[in-house]
Write an enzyme that holds these catalytic residues in place. Structure first.
Site, PDB file in Angstrom:
ATOM      1  N   HIS A 114       0.784  -1.230   0.000  1.00 58.13           N
ATOM      2  CA  HIS A 114       0.000   0.000   0.000  1.00 58.13           C
ATOM      3  C   HIS A 114       0.821   1.288   0.000  1.00 58.13           C
ATOM      4  O   HIS A 114       0.294   2.356  -0.293  1.00 58.13           O
ATOM      5  CB  HIS A 114      -1.008   0.002   1.167  1.00 58.13           C
ATOM      6  CG  HIS A 114      -0.398   0.244   2.513  1.00 58.13           C
ATOM      7  ND1 HIS A 114       0.047  -0.777   3.318  1.00 58.13           N
ATOM      8  CD2 HIS A 114      -0.177   1.382   3.212  1.00 58.13           C
ATOM      9  CE1 HIS A 114       0.511  -0.285   4.454  1.00 58.13           C
ATOM     10  NE2 HIS A 114       0.386   1.037   4.408  1.00 58.13           N
ATOM     11  N   GLU A 133       3.537   5.599  -3.210  1.00 58.76           N
ATOM     12  CA  GLU A 133       3.704   6.901  -2.593  1.00 58.76           C
ATOM     13  C   GLU A 133       5.135   7.126  -2.103  1.00 58.76           C
ATOM     14  O   GLU A 133       5.724   8.192  -2.312  1.00 58.76           O
ATOM     15  CB  GLU A 133       2.737   7.014  -1.418  1.00 58.76           C
ATOM     16  CG  GLU A 133       2.680   8.370  -0.783  1.00 58.76           C
ATOM     17  CD  GLU A 133       1.660   8.394   0.336  1.00 58.76           C
ATOM     18  OE1 GLU A 133       1.943   9.002   1.357  1.00 58.76           O
ATOM     19  OE2 GLU A 133       0.592   7.783   0.162  1.00 58.76           O
ATOM     20  N   ASP A 134       5.713   6.114  -1.431  1.00 58.03           N
ATOM     21  CA  ASP A 134       7.028   6.277  -0.818  1.00 58.03           C
ATOM     22  C   ASP A 134       8.179   6.003  -1.778  1.00 58.03           C
ATOM     23  O   ASP A 134       9.239   6.605  -1.674  1.00 58.03           O
ATOM     24  CB  ASP A 134       7.159   5.349   0.401  1.00 58.03           C
ATOM     25  CG  ASP A 134       6.342   5.844   1.578  1.00 58.03           C
ATOM     26  OD1 ASP A 134       5.731   6.916   1.448  1.00 58.03           O
ATOM     27  OD2 ASP A 134       6.326   5.163   2.612  1.00 58.03           O
TER      28      ASP A 134
END
Length: 773
Positions: free
Chosen positions: A131, A135-136
């Site tokens: 998840h 994003e990271d």
């Protein structure tokens, strides 16, 4: 509330580590010890469980607890896919740690384990492990599609915040990210289940954060994620998130209550055992097989009851709670009869949520009885299936697939709510407004009313007949003119009560007005009304926005006549289809003219940094021309009800989101307070010439309380060429004087002064003033 720090506030790159403190008492997730990073060259997926730790973090990385749990309901091929997702996630997060110093991979494993408790399917478990990689670690959606398939990639994308694009404010960025997640949830409820698991683990491991971040994240949890968990019927998570957020928002109160509850527990044991034994005996004698549990209140539940009802701790703890779980539907009512034969019921304290379930699918019988020593005893009676749904809500779809038939109603309710999110999205101007509407609809308290054909409709407590109309259909709401409640005609603003039968009367000529926004309660109604008002006022808002942008461009020394090349670049970067769309957004308050002008200035300087203004003409004077008010602009310009400005008054303008320009007098106390909160939303305005309308104004007249006083004043107002639109008379005082309040329609301050002077000369009038509030 900071929606932009939903979970990455607990996560970081190596330079800014984040926390993990896995607490064994809370969840099987705690079985994960210090997790390590997988060797990038490991080729045997079956050996993943025993991969060595990285050099930076000693310890044993293990997904044994996770694989053991999911192997109970997944096939070997599905298990292999989960391990592949784990391997990829571990590779992507290599070197990333949390503030506790533990490898970051421990967090995705923990989230996946929470999802496994609900027996979520293989795609959801994979998404839980992955998840944060988009994003990271800047992993693209296309790469996830290629590796794990489109369904998993779509889930991960729904859980990822937007790329770091430029927003006009931090609040807008937060709201837009939250809207993205909610819309993904509306299409696939697994998105929010994984997100709630993510938030739950982050809340469990919040101890390593600063006090300010704890409060901010806890407030967001309480404002957004707790209501969502409740709305989806996830009561276990709902209660735990509440208590965790409470412990960080009010740590002293939490510790004090915790100690008090532990001390009180021992004193209560005798009473609890006595009630338990009596209830079990009564049920057995009635031939009922039932499980009886003592029901502990959460610390936040105790605190809220003390706070809201102004009760002492002992008053709250004096109410005992029990839960009775029976085998089938009929036994619930038999058990209720047995309890009422054992102890006397308290009048008005019975609720049948089996016949009429709550909006989140919850079903139980609730009754409060007078137990031993005169103490109130609360009972919840439900079947085993109802108990599963009460604890796990919509997640019960995966937990108890064999009993899917009994969950049809819950699934339909959830689908209807998720569909309403899409409806609101279609009619909503921007993400902040969308978030506002959704938060309104997340309130847990509901009122249940009936259509004339006896269909049950659930609405938030405080909802009006107009909310009911919009709940049925947007067209019904837009065309509503009146309503009948329990066959009696009442206004559309009438608040609904449980059991009301509501009928809406419509007319094709009826249309929404701005006043409707003051008494609707649901997000769906508010978004529909705002959407209609925006549509009919499009031309007015566009003209206002054009004027405001021109003023803002002048203030930064730019010519308002922009060349086509600059307009094209502006449209490309602002995602607008035309310059008129930007003007309209400014006119309704969605965009700030000053920020758009600043953006245009940046584009000019980028084109020609050495001589930024040369190719667009000479600089023009830095004089900010005020916006001219004529009073006939329509709904895009409103005169503030708090001060009712009239021509001749000094005025200022507030650009209000989705309401356009609101004009106040320059000495309005309410305006001064608003200016302190949002100074950037205020602009200079002036009255125009040749005003061709009349303006409302309030005056108060103190007069001797005698026959004919009101008639004399009203006649004088009429003779002074003014119109009375409203009048209100107070009761007389001890000196036989009374105050009469008029709202009159006048031309300007000179006209008002003449009217007040004429009234002042009337017999019996002792005082006359203009009212501003």
């Amino acid at each position: 509330m900071n929606l932009n720090d939903s979970h990455s506030s607990l996560e970081s790159k190596p330079a800014d580590t984040a926390s993990v403190a896995l607490t064994a008492m809370r969840s099987p997730v705690a079985s994960i010890s210090s997790a390590s990073h997988i060797n990038k060259h490991t080729s045997h997926l079956d050996d993943i469980d025993s991969v060595r730790a990285s050099s930076a973090n000693t310890g044993v990385a293990s997904i044994t607890a996770l694989t053991n749990r999911i192997s109970e309901y997944m096939s070997a091929s599905e298990l292999k896919l989960v391990k592949e997702a784990y391997r990829f996630s571990d590779e992507m997060h290599l070197g990333q740690v949390r503030k506790s110093g533990e490898p970051y991979i421990s967090h995705p494993i923990a989230v996946a384990e929470i999802c496994a408790e609900w027996k979520l399917d293989v795609q959801a478990i994979m998404a839980a492990l992955l998840h944060d990689v988009m994003e990271d670690q800047d992993v693209k959606k296309d790469e996830l599609i290629e590796r794990f398939g489109a369904p998993v990639a779509t889930l991960v994308d729904g859980l990822s915040k937007l790329e770091k694009i430029e927003f006009q404010s931090q609040i807008e960025a937060q709201a837009e990210n939250f809207r993205k997640m909610l819309l993904a949830m509306a299409r696939d409820v697994r998105v929010i289940l994984v997100k709630l698991a993510d938030r739950l683990h982050n809340m469990r491991t919040l101890d390593f954060m600063s006090a300010e971040k704890k409060r901010r994240i806890s407030r967001e949890t309480m404002d957004v994620y707790v209501p969502i968990a409740h709305r989806l019927g996830l009561n276990n998570i709902y209660r735990e998130l509440q208590d965790l957020a409470f412990s960080h928002l009010y740590p002293m109160r939490y510790r004090t209550l915790s100690k008090a509850v532990k001390a009180a527990r021992g004193n209560r044991r005798e009473v609890v055992n006595k009630i338990m034994d009596a209830v079990k005996t009564a049920l057995t004698e009635a031939g009922l097989k039932a499980e009886v549990y003592g029901r502990e209140k959460t610390l936040y539940g105790i605190y809220r009851k003390m706070h809201d009802k102004h009760l002492s701790f002992s008053q709250v703890l004096d109410v005992y709670g029990f839960r009775i779980v029976v085998s089938d539907f009929r036994d619930s009512y038999y058990a209720l009869g047995s309890l009422h034969a054992l102890y006397k019921p308290m009048p008005g304290k019975f609720k049948d949520y089996i016949a009429i379930p709550k909006t989140n699918g919850y079903q139980s019988l609730h009754t409060t009885l007078i137990g031993p020593y005169g103490t109130p005893v609360e009972f919840q009676i439900r079947t085993r299936d109802m108990h599963h749904v009460a604890e796990s809500g919509v997640a019960a779809h995966w937990l108890y697939k064999n009993e899917e038939g009994s969950l049809t109603d819950l699934q339909q309710r959830t689908h209807a709510w998720l569909q309403s999110l899409l409806d609101i999205q279609k009619q909503t101007g921007d993400s902040a407004e969308f978030l506002e509407h959704v938060k309104i609809d997340l309130f847990p308290d509901s009122v249940y009313v009936f259509t004339p054909k006896s269909k049950i409709i659930a609405l938030p407590r405080g909802a009006t007949a107009l909310d009911f109309a919009y709940n049925i259909h947007t067209d019904i709401g837009d065309q509503a003119i009146a309503t009948r409640i329990n066959h009696e005609p009442v206004p559309l603003r009438s608040e609904l009560k449980n059991g009301d039968i509501v009928e809406i009367i419509t007319s094709p000529n009826s249309r929404p007005t701005p006043n409707w926004l003051t008494y609707v309660r649901t997000g769906k109604a508010r978004s529909a009304i705002r959407h209609y008002l925006r549509t009919i006022n499009l031309n007015e808002s566009t003209e206002l926005g054009k004027q405001l942008l021109a003023q803002a461009l002048v203030s930064v020394n730019l010519n308002p006549d922009l060349p086509d090349s600059l307009i094209d670049k502006l449209l490309n970067e602002s995602s607008a289809k035309s310059l008129d769309e930007i003007h309209t957004d400014i006119g309704i308050g969605k965009r700030m003219a000053a920020l758009v002008a600043r953006h245009i200035l940046d584009l000019v300087e980028d084109d020609s940094p050495s001589i930024p203004f040369q190719q667009y003409g000479d600089k023009i004077s830095n004089k900010r021309d005020p916006v001219i008010i004529y009073g006939s602009e329509g709904l895009s310009v409103q005169l503030a009800a708090c001060c009712l400005p009239i021509p001749g008054d000094g005025i200022v303008g507030q650009l209000k989101r989705d309401q356009g320009l609101v004009v106040h007098t320059d000495d309005c106390e309410h305006a001064k307070r608003l200016h302190i909160k949002e100074p950037d939303r205020w602009i200079d305005v002036n009255w125009g010439e040749d005003l061709n309308r009349r303006f409302d104004c309030r005056i108060a007249v103190t007069v001797t309380n005698e026959r004919g006083a009101l008639a004399r004043i009203a006649a004088e107002i009429g003779e002074s060429d003014a119109n009375i639109s409203h009048v209100n008379m107070e009761d007389g005082d001890a000196n036989d004087m009374t105050n009469i309040h008029f709202t009159i329609q006048i031309e300007d301050r000179t006209h008002l002064a003449r009217i007040m002077r004429n009234i002042k000369h009337l017999n019996g009038v002792s005082r006359i003033v203009r009212e501003h509030g």
